[in-house]
Structure formats: C-alpha cells, structure tokens
Design a protein around this motif. Structure first.
Motif, PDB file in Angstrom:
ATOM      1  N   VAL A   1       0.835  -1.204   0.000  1.00 22.34           N
ATOM      2  CA  VAL A   1       0.000   0.000   0.000  1.00 22.34           C
ATOM      3  C   VAL A   1       0.868   1.252   0.000  1.00 22.34           C
ATOM      4  O   VAL A   1       0.615   2.209  -0.748  1.00 22.34           O
ATOM      5  CB  VAL A   1      -0.947   0.002   1.219  1.00 22.34           C
ATOM      6  N   ALA A   2       1.933   1.248   0.829  1.00 23.82           N
ATOM      7  CA  ALA A   2       2.817   2.411   0.927  1.00 23.82           C
ATOM      8  C   ALA A   2       3.523   2.679  -0.399  1.00 23.82           C
ATOM      9  O   ALA A   2       3.644   3.839  -0.828  1.00 23.82           O
ATOM     10  CB  ALA A   2       3.838   2.195   2.039  1.00 23.82           C
ATOM     11  N   LEU A   3       4.005   1.628  -1.054  1.00 25.84           N
ATOM     12  CA  LEU A   3       4.682   1.789  -2.340  1.00 25.84           C
ATOM     13  C   LEU A   3       3.722   2.313  -3.405  1.00 25.84           C
ATOM     14  O   LEU A   3       4.077   3.190  -4.209  1.00 25.84           O
ATOM     15  CB  LEU A   3       5.295   0.466  -2.793  1.00 25.84           C
ATOM     16  N   GLN A   4       2.507   1.799  -3.419  1.00 19.18           N
ATOM     17  CA  GLN A   4       1.526   2.219  -4.418  1.00 19.18           C
ATOM     18  C   GLN A   4       1.148   3.686  -4.264  1.00 19.18           C
ATOM     19  O   GLN A   4       0.828   4.356  -5.240  1.00 19.18           O
ATOM     20  CB  GLN A   4       0.274   1.333  -4.331  1.00 19.18           C
ATOM     21  N   LYS A   5       1.223   4.189  -3.036  1.00 20.26           N
ATOM     22  CA  LYS A   5       0.849   5.581  -2.773  1.00 20.26           C
ATOM     23  C   LYS A   5       2.031   6.541  -2.907  1.00 20.26           C
ATOM     24  O   LYS A   5       1.844   7.756  -2.911  1.00 20.26           O
ATOM     25  CB  LYS A   5       0.273   5.715  -1.361  1.00 20.26           C
ATOM     26  N   SER A   6       3.245   5.992  -3.011  1.00 26.52           N
ATOM     27  CA  SER A   6       4.444   6.826  -2.965  1.00 26.52           C
ATOM     28  C   SER A   6       5.035   7.050  -4.353  1.00 26.52           C
ATOM     29  O   SER A   6       4.547   6.528  -5.358  1.00 26.52           O
ATOM     30  CB  SER A   6       5.500   6.158  -2.079  1.00 26.52           C
ATOM     31  N   THR A   7       6.125   7.820  -4.379  1.00 24.57           N
ATOM     32  CA  THR A   7       6.870   8.056  -5.618  1.00 24.57           C
ATOM     33  C   THR A   7       8.021   7.054  -5.782  1.00 24.57           C
ATOM     34  O   THR A   7       8.768   7.115  -6.754  1.00 24.57           O
ATOM     35  CB  THR A   7       7.467   9.475  -5.619  1.00 24.57           C
ATOM     36  N   ILE A   8       8.159   6.137  -4.820  1.00 26.99           N
ATOM     37  CA  ILE A   8       9.204   5.117  -4.896  1.00 26.99           C
ATOM     38  C   ILE A   8       8.765   4.027  -5.872  1.00 26.99           C
ATOM     39  O   ILE A   8       7.725   3.394  -5.685  1.00 26.99           O
ATOM     40  CB  ILE A   8       9.482   4.493  -3.513  1.00 26.99           C
ATOM     41  N   ASP A   9       9.567   3.807  -6.905  1.00 27.67           N
ATOM     42  CA  ASP A   9       9.167   2.841  -7.934  1.00 27.67           C
ATOM     43  C   ASP A   9      10.145   1.691  -8.087  1.00 27.67           C
ATOM     44  O   ASP A   9      10.071   0.923  -9.043  1.00 27.67           O
ATOM     45  CB  ASP A   9       8.999   3.538  -9.280  1.00 27.67           C
ATOM     46  N   SER A  10      11.096   1.550  -7.116  1.00 20.96           N
ATOM     47  CA  SER A  10      12.126   0.519  -7.246  1.00 20.96           C
ATOM     48  C   SER A  10      12.406  -0.130  -5.902  1.00 20.96           C
ATOM     49  O   SER A  10      12.329   0.521  -4.856  1.00 20.96           O
ATOM     50  CB  SER A  10      13.430   1.113  -7.785  1.00 20.96           C
ATOM     51  N   ALA A  11      12.771  -1.412  -5.934  1.00 14.84           N
ATOM     52  CA  ALA A  11      13.121  -2.140  -4.712  1.00 14.84           C
ATOM     53  C   ALA A  11      14.280  -3.079  -5.001  1.00 14.84           C
ATOM     54  O   ALA A  11      14.263  -3.806  -6.002  1.00 14.84           O
ATOM     55  CB  ALA A  11      11.925  -2.930  -4.195  1.00 14.84           C
ATOM     56  N   LEU A  12      15.290  -3.037  -4.125  1.00 16.60           N
ATOM     57  CA  LEU A  12      16.398  -3.988  -4.190  1.00 16.60           C
ATOM     58  C   LEU A  12      16.070  -5.125  -3.236  1.00 16.60           C
ATOM     59  O   LEU A  12      16.098  -4.947  -2.017  1.00 16.60           O
ATOM     60  CB  LEU A  12      17.709  -3.315  -3.800  1.00 16.60           C
ATOM     61  N   ILE A  13      15.739  -6.272  -3.783  1.00 20.27           N
ATOM     62  CA  ILE A  13      15.258  -7.389  -2.981  1.00 20.27           C
ATOM     63  C   ILE A  13      16.409  -8.336  -2.670  1.00 20.27           C
ATOM     64  O   ILE A  13      17.087  -8.839  -3.566  1.00 20.27           O
ATOM     65  CB  ILE A  13      14.126  -8.137  -3.706  1.00 20.27           C
ATOM     66  N   LEU A  14      16.627  -8.563  -1.384  1.00 11.64           N
ATOM     67  CA  LEU A  14      17.729  -9.383  -0.896  1.00 11.64           C
ATOM     68  C   LEU A  14      17.176 -10.546  -0.087  1.00 11.64           C
ATOM     69  O   LEU A  14      16.075 -10.478   0.451  1.00 11.64           O
ATOM     70  CB  LEU A  14      18.662  -8.538  -0.022  1.00 11.64           C
ATOM     71  N   SER A  15      17.964 -11.600   0.034  1.00 15.43           N
ATOM     72  CA  SER A  15      17.508 -12.738   0.829  1.00 15.43           C
ATOM     73  C   SER A  15      17.542 -12.424   2.313  1.00 15.43           C
ATOM     74  O   SER A  15      16.636 -12.770   3.065  1.00 15.43           O
ATOM     75  CB  SER A  15      18.359 -13.972   0.533  1.00 15.43           C
ATOM     76  N   GLY A  16      18.610 -11.766   2.767  1.00 12.12           N
ATOM     77  CA  GLY A  16      18.723 -11.446   4.191  1.00 12.12           C
ATOM     78  C   GLY A  16      19.058 -12.671   5.007  1.00 12.12           C
ATOM     79  O   GLY A  16      19.264 -13.770   4.486  1.00 12.12           O
ATOM     80  N   GLU A  17      19.102 -12.504   6.320  1.00 10.21           N
ATOM     81  CA  GLU A  17      19.385 -13.609   7.228  1.00 10.21           C
ATOM     82  C   GLU A  17      18.103 -14.368   7.527  1.00 10.21           C
ATOM     83  O   GLU A  17      17.092 -13.783   7.868  1.00 10.21           O
ATOM     84  CB  GLU A  17      19.998 -13.069   8.524  1.00 10.21           C
ATOM     85  N   LYS A  18      18.151 -15.689   7.411  1.00 12.15           N
ATOM     86  CA  LYS A  18      16.938 -16.485   7.548  1.00 12.15           C
ATOM     87  C   LYS A  18      16.284 -16.366   8.915  1.00 12.15           C
ATOM     88  O   LYS A  18      15.092 -16.551   9.062  1.00 12.15           O
ATOM     89  CB  LYS A  18      17.247 -17.954   7.237  1.00 12.15           C
ATOM     90  N   LYS A  19      17.080 -16.043   9.951  1.00 12.34           N
ATOM     91  CA  LYS A  19      16.535 -15.974  11.301  1.00 12.34           C
ATOM     92  C   LYS A  19      16.292 -14.535  11.755  1.00 12.34           C
ATOM     93  O   LYS A  19      16.027 -14.295  12.926  1.00 12.34           O
ATOM     94  CB  LYS A  19      17.487 -16.675  12.283  1.00 12.34           C
ATOM     95  N   LEU A  20      16.363 -13.590  10.833  1.00 15.52           N
ATOM     96  CA  LEU A  20      16.203 -12.193  11.211  1.00 15.52           C
ATOM     97  C   LEU A  20      14.826 -11.929  11.803  1.00 15.52           C
ATOM     98  O   LEU A  20      14.668 -11.210  12.767  1.00 15.52           O
ATOM     99  CB  LEU A  20      16.433 -11.290   9.995  1.00 15.52           C
ATOM    100  N   ASN A  21      13.814 -12.527  11.224  1.00 11.36           N
ATOM    101  CA  ASN A  21      12.454 -12.410  11.741  1.00 11.36           C
ATOM    102  C   ASN A  21      11.797 -13.780  11.622  1.00 11.36           C
ATOM    103  O   ASN A  21      11.468 -14.227  10.536  1.00 11.36           O
ATOM    104  CB  ASN A  21      11.671 -11.362  10.946  1.00 11.36           C
ATOM    105  N   LYS A  22      11.593 -14.445  12.747  1.00 17.64           N
ATOM    106  CA  LYS A  22      11.077 -15.816  12.710  1.00 17.64           C
ATOM    107  C   LYS A  22       9.660 -15.900  12.156  1.00 17.64           C
ATOM    108  O   LYS A  22       9.207 -16.980  11.769  1.00 17.64           O
ATOM    109  CB  LYS A  22      11.132 -16.431  14.104  1.00 17.64           C
ATOM    110  N   ASN A  23       8.968 -14.758  12.091  1.00 17.78           N
ATOM    111  CA  ASN A  23       7.612 -14.736  11.560  1.00 17.78           C
ATOM    112  C   ASN A  23       7.549 -14.208  10.129  1.00 17.78           C
ATOM    113  O   ASN A  23       6.463 -13.869   9.643  1.00 17.78           O
ATOM    114  CB  ASN A  23       6.715 -13.876  12.463  1.00 17.78           C
TER     115      ASN A  23
END
Length: 262
Positions: A79-101
């Motif tokens: 929702v935030a992206l759709q309402k904003s002027t931000i049109d790009s995202a750098l998608i990373l895997s990250g650490e698997k245990k960073l957020n258990k949910n």
C-alpha cells in the motif's frame, strides 16, 4: 569516451549535506540500506527514500531483505509503495533468522510476490561473481538469476569483488545463459579499517596484496580509492558501463571516483 553510469548505496538519514551533494553528483539511482529490524523500516529506510526522492528527484530504491517482513508488514508495504513516488526495490535474501515470523525467506519468493502485487515496480536483485570459482555454484547462481529475471528483476547488482577478470568471465557466462538483465559492477573503495574488517571477516573475500601492509588510514584511503579507480577504468575498457558504489554516505569518495574515471 565510453559510457559510464553509476548508482550509490546510502544509509538511512536525511542530512542537508547529503541532499545537496546528491544533487551535484546526480547518480543514475540511489538505494537506501535496510535498517536493523529493531527499528521501524517505515520510519527509517522508507522515510529516507521518500525524502531523498522528493528533494533530489533521483530514482530511488529501498532495500527489502525477504526474511525481514511478516505478511502483515508486506501488505502495508504494498500500500505504501503504491501511494508513494518510490518505484524501485532492491530485494535481498537477508538472514533467515532475522524475523522468525517472516512471510518469505528468499529474494526470489519476495520478488514474485511484489511483481504480482505491483506489476510496475522496478525490481533489483544481487548477484555473486565469486561463484565463477565453482562450476556447481556458478550453475546454481545462473539458474537462480534466470528465475529472478523471469520474476521481474531488471537489474542485478554484483557482490563486491576485486578481480576484474573474474567479473568479466561471470558476465559472459550470464549472457551465454540467456540472462539479459543489466548487471552492475559492485565497487567498494576501501578507505578505512572497518571496511577492511568487513571484507575479510564478514564477506570473507581475499583482499589484494596492496592492502595488507597499510599502516595508517591516510595511506589506506589513498590506496583504496586508486584501486577502485583502476578497477572502474579497466572494466570500462572491457565494455562494462554500469557500476554501483558501496560507499554508503561517504559522498566525498564518490566525487573522487567520478572525477577520476577516464
């Protein structure tokens, strides 16, 4: 003179000096690093991206580690992206245990989700030239990159590297595999000892010999910037035109780099 395009990675803050420097540097795009998950992504990374995009009008991407967001947070992000002027995202895997949910644990999964929900979002992902040293790892990397490209990835930003020949061979393998997305050379000028430690202990990369005997920060900065400049100019001669600088908020270093590009 051959084409030279560059982009920058920045930290989450909106200092006036950064805003003014960015206007003068005018990179092709900027990417805003992800905050520690103990802080609010929307109050740090996303807020910084919104402000810098508004002030500079430079194309801006937010870093999104896949393992950092619950489904509720991702729905809020859409929702935030759709309402904003931000049109790009750098998608990373990250650490698997960073957020258990977390809803996802891989960049590919998150790329597919965002591509479905926001079809006009420009998706960027990382790639790893060092896999060239292992046939198995290389084939796995190429397969994953092709799948990410099919999921909407338009730009790959490479992991930091110091061996130009390795990077050129990696790009050639990508093209032979049918990968058409842009591949940007990830360059980190080593200008302080914290970066030396990061490269050796976290990234576990072999540093060039010229860095091993450095005795002070002044000498290190001089060597680091010259090495990065040599990398860029040599790669340009090999037909590489797109670069991404991991200089974080050290915009003075960026100025030295672009002034030194032949």
């Amino acid at each position: 003179m051959s084409t030279f395009n560059y982009s920058l990675e920045l930290l989450q803050n909106n200092s006036n000096s950064k805003k003014q420097a960015l206007k003068k540097l005018a990179p092709e795009f900027i990417s805003i690093a992800y905050t520690n998950h103990t802080l609010s992504f929307f109050e740090t990374t996303f807020s910084t991206a919104l402000t810098l995009k508004k002030v500079t009008n430079i194309k801006t991407a937010v870093h999104l580690p896949a393992s950092s967001f619950t489904q509720e947070e991702l729905d809020k992000l859409v929702v935030a992206l759709q309402k904003s002027t931000i049109d790009s995202a750098l998608i990373l895997s990250g650490e698997k245990k960073l957020n258990k949910n977390s809803a996802y644990t891989s960049a590919l999964e998150l790329a597919k989700f965002l591509s479905r929900r926001i079809p006009n979002l420009d998706i960027l992902c990382s790639c790893h030239p060092e896999t060239i040293t292992s046939e198995i790892n290389l084939q796995n990397e190429l397969s994953l990159m092709k799948t990410k490209e099919a999921a909407g990835c338009k730009i790959f930003i490479s992991q930091i590297f110091f061996d130009n020949t390795m990077f050129i061979h990696f790009v050639n393998h990508c093209r032979h595999a049918g990968i058409k997305a842009q591949i940007r050379a990830g360059i980190m000028p080593i200008v302080n000892k914290n970066q030396l430690t990061f490269v050796k202990k976290i990234l576990k990369l072999q540093l060039p010999d010229s860095f091993e005997q450095v005795s002070n920060d002044i000498e290190l900065k001089k060597i680091g910037i010259q090495f990065a400049l040599n990398q860029i100019n040599m790669l340009k001669k090999q037909g590489i035109t797109d670069f991404h600088f991991f200089t974080m908020d050290n915009l003075d270093t960026v100025k030295l780099l672009i002034d030194g590009v032949l």
